[in-house]
Write a protein that holds these residues in place. Structure first.
Motif, PDB file in Angstrom:
ATOM      1  N   TYR A  35      -6.870  -2.640   7.250  1.00 17.02           N
ATOM      2  CA  TYR A  35      -6.881  -1.497   6.381  1.00 17.02           C
ATOM      3  C   TYR A  35      -7.337  -1.786   4.919  1.00 17.02           C
ATOM      4  O   TYR A  35      -6.945  -2.740   4.392  1.00 17.02           O
ATOM      5  N   GLN A  37      -7.990   0.553   1.252  1.00 13.72           N
ATOM      6  CA  GLN A  37      -8.039   1.993   0.544  1.00 13.72           C
ATOM      7  C   GLN A  37      -9.285   2.062   0.088  1.00 13.72           C
ATOM      8  O   GLN A  37      -9.962   1.259  -0.661  1.00 13.72           O
ATOM      9  N   LYS A  38      -9.887   3.457   0.547  1.00  9.54           N
ATOM     10  CA  LYS A  38     -11.377   3.663  -0.020  1.00  9.54           C
ATOM     11  C   LYS A  38     -11.329   4.734  -0.807  1.00  9.54           C
ATOM     12  O   LYS A  38     -10.652   5.751  -0.475  1.00  9.54           O
ATOM     13  N   TYR A  46      -8.092   7.696  -3.473  1.00 11.24           N
ATOM     14  CA  TYR A  46      -8.179   6.666  -2.437  1.00 11.24           C
ATOM     15  C   TYR A  46      -7.417   6.895  -1.104  1.00 11.24           C
ATOM     16  O   TYR A  46      -6.240   7.564  -1.143  1.00 11.24           O
ATOM     17  N   ARG A  47      -7.893   6.723  -0.089  1.00 11.32           N
ATOM     18  CA  ARG A  47      -7.424   6.904   1.410  1.00 11.32           C
ATOM     19  C   ARG A  47      -7.670   5.499   2.329  1.00 11.32           C
ATOM     20  O   ARG A  47      -8.579   5.133   1.942  1.00 11.32           O
ATOM     21  N   GLN A  48      -6.723   5.407   3.065  1.00 16.70           N
ATOM     22  CA  GLN A  48      -6.513   4.420   4.055  1.00 16.70           C
ATOM     23  C   GLN A  48      -7.502   4.392   4.853  1.00 16.70           C
ATOM     24  O   GLN A  48      -7.438   5.279   5.696  1.00 16.70           O
ATOM     25  N   ARG A  49      -8.364   3.298   5.231  1.00 14.06           N
ATOM     26  CA  ARG A  49      -9.403   3.484   6.394  1.00 14.06           C
ATOM     27  C   ARG A  49      -9.394   2.155   7.043  1.00 14.06           C
ATOM     28  O   ARG A  49      -9.167   1.036   6.389  1.00 14.06           O
ATOM     29  N   TRP A  50      -9.867   2.027   8.214  1.00 14.57           N
ATOM     30  CA  TRP A  50      -9.643   0.626   8.866  1.00 14.57           C
ATOM     31  C   TRP A  50     -11.070   0.247   8.915  1.00 14.57           C
ATOM     32  O   TRP A  50     -12.236   0.921   9.385  1.00 14.57           O
ATOM     33  N   ASN A  64      -9.059   5.133  11.857  1.00 16.17           N
ATOM     34  CA  ASN A  64      -8.060   4.133  12.397  1.00 16.17           C
ATOM     35  C   ASN A  64      -8.523   3.242  13.263  1.00 16.17           C
ATOM     36  O   ASN A  64      -9.668   3.427  13.619  1.00 16.17           O
ATOM     37  N   GLN A 106      -4.598  -4.514  -0.507  1.00 14.75           N
ATOM     38  CA  GLN A 106      -3.163  -4.022  -0.750  1.00 14.75           C
ATOM     39  C   GLN A 106      -2.509  -5.154  -1.934  1.00 14.75           C
ATOM     40  O   GLN A 106      -1.604  -4.772  -2.579  1.00 14.75           O
TER      41      GLN A 106
END
Length: 734
Positions: A35, A37-38, A46-50, A64, A106
């Protein structure tokens, strides 16, 4: 915030729920996943992406981990990307030619792990591309293909012989072991195990022999296919050349019977000596719609408002006199150094361009090994410096207090950089990595310029220039494709113009240049596309359209039209002219909307006119006066300066055979250095250590505040080092 002035350009990394991308077909094994943050936009932040990184350098992301293999939201290949990181914020910026993605790790450890993995994957992708390029350069004939197949067969046969030798040794050792053990019960068990081992070895050898037989059989079939393809290729080349000549004759007949009386653009200048056929022209895909629509075609612009304005009726006051400014290059000031006025004339050497280019269809222009016969004695660094020939337009722009009028002069300057392409069909020398070029014309033209080749993958040039009241800098990268009959070059870098005593800050991208009649006929160049110039301080915009040449259009070729709008989208100025002649600007005084928009304007004012051809220039590569002076020898320059390249210097002097040999030597030396760096990076990767990428001498990699992409900015210490003759940081490239 990822940048100032707007959201990052991440067209292939769109977070829309409807944006589903097909995963790359050449996906390799997964190197790293996790993961990050994009950055999405200013509303969502920013949003969490895989994210998934594979061994082929493909960097993809998903909502995800469960979406992997099902719904890829975006991907890019790291081969032609630049990676920039900020340890203080744990940010990672990956900038490719057409997109940028802003990420945040992170923590510091996570950032360093991702940075190492990304750099290693980028290195592997570059190494793979270079290996393929080297293999392609070694397989230019059918004899090479046959040699490769024979080599494969011989290698397999050698391995089979080795297996048979090993089998004999095993049998010998087994016999000796049997004698040693005697006829005990334990010996009988050994005999049984030996029999099983012997059968397995025989089966392995038999299978290997069958594999070799199948390989030999398949290689023979492949050889027949290859021979057949070679024969068909020869026939196709002959048919293409025949069709091209017929096309040329038909086109000439069509123009002779045309009632418009317009001549195609390539008839404006003399025939080049290295082309081995008659005049003709070509078509390309971007013009297909225009041809089908005929002379009544409509202009295509970026939004409906622009289309409405450009199709509007334009009303100017009576008395159509043209207001003229002093649009010629200012005279040389007193006390300026006397510069040379000529270079040796170009040798009249006949050579077929098609004979060299036919094996390069579909390749990048920078990967085509070209002899100096098709070059001009200037490097791409010097050619970029030529953009400043009409830099007095920036001086005049700096004097304007109205940003809307100022942007008109910026637009005229942008157009003027194409003024020589109508007659210049020769190719500049590709710069070597680390090559530089300085041009100090403060004493006569009021500006000085510096350029450096800062990257090999992708090939990139950084350019910085200073005037009395302005600063211009640009990153020049390009994508290019040779398609047989035409060569298309699309720059992807951004040009910045700033004024020292004003907050106005302008950016624009250059448009596509297409070289026609590669196969047969006279080479001619067309510049086409849409250029948007933006003032990031006021929000004003200028949209310039370089009209593509069309056989059936009643308009004169090489036309440029533009519109300047304020931040509210209201038309304030119009721009019209031709990129090889002149530019006029018209201030809009009134705008009326109805069934058809009517624009009332003042009388046109000419702000730029191309300089007249330099005497005898047709024998000196069609160079302008500035171009003649760019490669003039000068003492005190850096040892990496383009003027010190012997291949380029010898070509200018007419020693083309020596220049070709030197050019191959320099390219081979650069290839050797590249392979050495690749080997060092490979060792570092095997040890799990980071390997620093190439660092330019005079520019540093940073983030562009206006676009969010990764760019190179001038450090500013070159001129001080020149004063002190301090060149210790310069690499030895010549």
């Amino acid at each position: 915030m990822p940048k100032k002035g707007g959201s990052p350009n991440s067209s292939n990394f769109d977070d829309s729920s409807n944006s589903i991308h097909t995963p790359p077909n050449n996906s390799g094994t997964i190197v790293k996943a996790g993961y990050l943050q994009k950055w999405t936009n200013y509303i969502k932040g920013y949003r969490q992406r895989w994210f998934v990184l594979d061994s082929n350098g493909n960097f993809s992301y998903y909502r995800n981990c469960n979406e992997v293999g099902l719904a890829c939201r975006g991907s890019l290949n790291l081969q032609e990307a630049r990676i920039h990181t900020d340890p203080t914020t744990n940010n990672l910026i990956i900038s490719a030619s057409s997109q940028s993605v802003h990420l945040k790790a992170q923590n510091e450890i996570d950032r360093q792990q991702w940075l190492t993995a990304l750099e290693h994957a980028r290195h592997r992708a570059i190494k793979q591309a270079d290996s393929e390029e080297d293999e392609e350069s070694m397989m230019n004939s059918m004899q090479d293909v046959k040699a490769v197949l024979d080599h494969v067969n011989n290698s397999l046969n050698t391995k089979i012989d080795e297996l048979r030798s090993i089998e004999k040794q095993l049998k010998k050792h087994a016999t000796e072991l049997t004698k040693f053990l005697g006829k005990t019960e334990e010996a009988r068990q050994y005999h049984e195990k030996y029999s099983q081992l012997k059968k397995s070895i025989e089966a392995m050898v038999n299978t290997s022999e069958e594999l070799v037989e199948l390989t030999v059989k398949d290689s023979r079939t492949l050889t027949r296919y290859a021979n057949n393809e070679h024969e068909q290729r020869i026939r196709l080349q002959e048919q293409i050349e025949t069709l091209a000549k017929q096309h040329s004759n038909l086109e000439r007949a069509a123009f002779s019977s045309s009632t418009s009386g317009e001549q195609p653009p390539y008839l404006d200048s003399d025939e080049e000596t290295f082309v081995d056929a008659n005049d003709g022209s070509d078509d390309f895909k971007s013009m297909e719609n225009e041809r089908k629509s005929g002379s009544s075609r409509q202009e295509s612009f970026s939004d409906e408002h622009d289309a409405e304005i450009f199709n509007a009726e334009i009303v100017t006051p009576r008395g159509n006199e043209l207001s003229l400014e002093n649009s010629m290059t200012p005279a040389i000031r007193n006390g300026a150094r006397k510069r040379r006025e000529a270079i040796p004339e170009r040798p009249q050497i006949t050579i077929s361009l098609w004979s060299i280019m036919r094996n390069c269809i579909g390749k990048e222009l920078t990967k085509i090994p070209m002899p100096v016969n098709f070059n001009e004695p200037l490097s791409m660094l010097q050619r970029l410096t030529e953009d400043l020939e009409y830099a007095y337009l920036l001086d005049r722009a700096a004097e304007k207090t109205d940003p809307l009028e100022q942007i008109c002069y910026i637009a005229s300057y942008a157009v003027s950089s194409y003024s020589t392409t109508g007659t210049r069909t020769t190719k500049p020398f590709n710069p070597l990595l680390g090559e530089t070029y300085e041009c100090d014309r403060t004493d006569d033209l009021g500006w000085k310029s510096f350029t450096e080749q800062v990257s090999h993958h992708p090939p990139a040039t950084a350019h910085h220039a200073n005037g009395k009241k302005w600063i211009m800098h640009q990153d020049f990268t390009m994508t290019s494709r040779f398609r047989g009959k035409y060569l298309s070059v699309t720059p992807t870098g951004i040009t910045h113009v700033k004024f020292k005593d004003q907050p106005n800050w302008y950016t624009y991208r250059k448009i596509t240049t297409t070289v026609h009649n590669i196969i047969v006929g006279k080479l001619w160049i067309d510049n086409h596309g849409e250029m948007q110039i933006e003032n990031h301080y006021t929000g004003d915009k200028c949209i310039l359209k370089f009209h593509a040449y069309s056989y059936f259009s009643s308009e004169k070729p090489r036309k440029v039209s533009g519109i300047v709008k304020d931040k509210n989208g209201v038309a304030r100025w119009l721009i019209q002219g031709y990129w090889d002649k002149s530019i006029d600007i018209l201030q809009v005084t009134k705008q009326e909307k109805g069934a058809k928009t009517v624009l009332e304007t003042e009388l046109p004012r000419r702000v730029w006119t191309i300089n007249p051809p330099y005497p005898n220039s047709e024998k000196m590569y069609h160079f302008t006066k500035l171009a003649l002076e760019l490669n003039e020898p000068e003492e005190g320059v850096a040892p990496t300066d383009s003027r010190l390249r012997l291949d380029q210097r010898w070509m200018e002097e007419g020693r083309w055979d020596e220049a070709n040999s030197k050019k191959q030597e320099l390219e081979e030396r650069q290839r050797t250095v590249r392979k050495k760096r690749e080997a060092e990076a490979e060792r570092a990767m095997q040890q799990g250590l980071p390997y620093p990428e190439y660092t330019p001498c005079w520019f540093e990699k940073t983030q562009d505040e206006s676009t969010g992409s990764v760019i190179y900015t001038f450090k500013g210490d070159y001129w001080d080092c020149k004063t002190r003759r301090e060149w210790s940081r310069c690499p030895s490239i010549f």
